[in-house]
Scaffold this motif. Structure first.
Motif: not given
Length: 369
Positions: A239, A246, A259, A263-264, A267, A275, A277, A281, A284
């Motif tokens: 992560y 990222l 991040t 949080e990951l 996700i 993710y 955006r 998105s 990832l």
């Protein structure tokens, strides 16, 4: 498994998730927790899971009061995915290495047991584990602390307003990864399940969220360090690398993405690795696959460096854990095997150990010894 009014359970309270195997029920939820509070606006939304089995809906709605009946101390918590929803700023993982001293870690464990209870009041025989590197220091302390009387009151979900009480009569603590070996070799009555693993060299690799536990067995006996040890690498490492990538991808934006692993984790666990955006998105998943590949490479390199003198004599390498399942295909090892139900490998083995403990005590009573 139940013997009269006794529930036998195996708990694997990891840094990333709580796993509990009670035989008839298996409990799994993220090891996320925060202080609870009065719910005002959140009850207007669909914060409670409305579909699925009753247990799944309750796990999705862990608003609980946990009480130590011996001391009288009680605390209000949000746990698991509900904690993420209701208090995203304060929710956190329970990362204390000594979970017997951590009120929040104990609360997560007690709640997982309450979820598996078939009756409002139950006596418990509990098996659990600690990372290999902490075992010698924490074993006796864990076994002394992980017993007593506790209760959990559910404030939402299908069990709303119900209280479940438990009395943990005995606990047995083992090193992480030892549970996996027990699962693959022993039955609940103590009979041998697989003779093959009782002979020669068998290696167990159990990658987790923060650490990877490694145990070498010879003729069924777990060897001492340096052959059994913990590596300070796991899913959290991957992560961290994804977060770096990222941020680098968005450096030319007005607000680069900063991040972290918590949080990951959400996700990938709940958002399919996408993710959010702007109006779309960022996928990832390709980045994550590359990092999992590297994580597997690093873990195998460090393990085989330590086991170099024995490498040619290891006839079986057992891989366990959810993270082990994620990196299994990337692990360049001969004689490797991903065990069945790898995420519950340790919890299942710990339950077998607890069942053996109860079986042996029952036999002594019957024989009058």
């Amino acid at each position: 498994m139940f013997d009269n009014d006794i529930m036998v359970a195996g708990a694997d309270p990891g840094f990333g998730a709580i796993k509990l195997d009670a035989g008839s029920e298996k409990i799994l939820f993220p090891a996320l927790i925060c202080n609870g509070s009065e719910r005002i606006f959140s009850i207007l939304g669909k914060s409670d899971q409305e579909k699925g089995a009753e247990l799944d809906r309750q796990i999705a709605s862990l608003d609980v009061i946990v009480k130590n009946n011996s001391s009288g101390v009680e605390r209000h918590y949000f746990m698991g995915s509900l904690a993420e929803q209701l208090n995203p700023r304060e929710v956190h993982y329970c990362w204390d290495e000594d979970k017997s001293d951590d009120e929040e870690a104990m609360a997560l464990l007690i709640t997982s047991i309450a979820l598996a209870q078939p009756f409002p009041k139950t006596n418990i025989y509990l098996g659990t584990g600690v990372p290999v590197k902490y075992y010698a220091r924490l074993k006796d302390k864990y076994e002394n602390e992980l017993k007593g009387s506790f209760s959990v009151t559910f404030l939402s979900g299908p069990l709303k307003s119900q209280t479940r009480s438990m009395n943990i009569l005995r606990s047995r603590v083992l090193p992480q990864s030892y549970g996996v070996f027990i699962k693959e070799t022993l039955l609940e009555n103590g009979d041998v399940r697989n003779e093959k693993y009782q002979r020669g060299y068998v290696l167990v690799i159990d990658p987790g969220f923060r650490t990877t536990d490694v145990a070498m067995f010879y003729d069924g006996v777990m060897l001492d360090p340096p052959n059994s040890f913990s590596l300070e690498m796991g899913l959290q490492w991957a992560y961290g690398r994804v977060a770096d990538k990222l941020r680098a991808m968005t450096l030319d934006h007005a607000n680069p993405i900063e991040t972290g692993d918590q949080e990951l984790d959400k996700i990938f666990r709940m958002g399919g690795g996408l993710y959010p955006r702007n109006n779309g998105s960022i996928d990832l998943n390709p980045i994550m696959r590359a990092q999992l590949n590297q994580l597997a490479t690093d873990i195998v390199r460090d393990i085989m460096k330590t086991q170099k003198s024995l490498a040619g004599r290891i006839h079986s390498i057992l891989i366990s854990g959810k993270v082990g399942e994620m990196i299994y295909d990337y692990m360049n090892l001969e004689n490797k095997l991903l065990i069945d139900d790898p995420q519950f490998g340790n919890a299942n083995g710990f339950r077998i150990i607890a069942a053996n403990l109860l079986h042996n005590l029952t036999r002594r009573v019957e024989l009058g010894t």
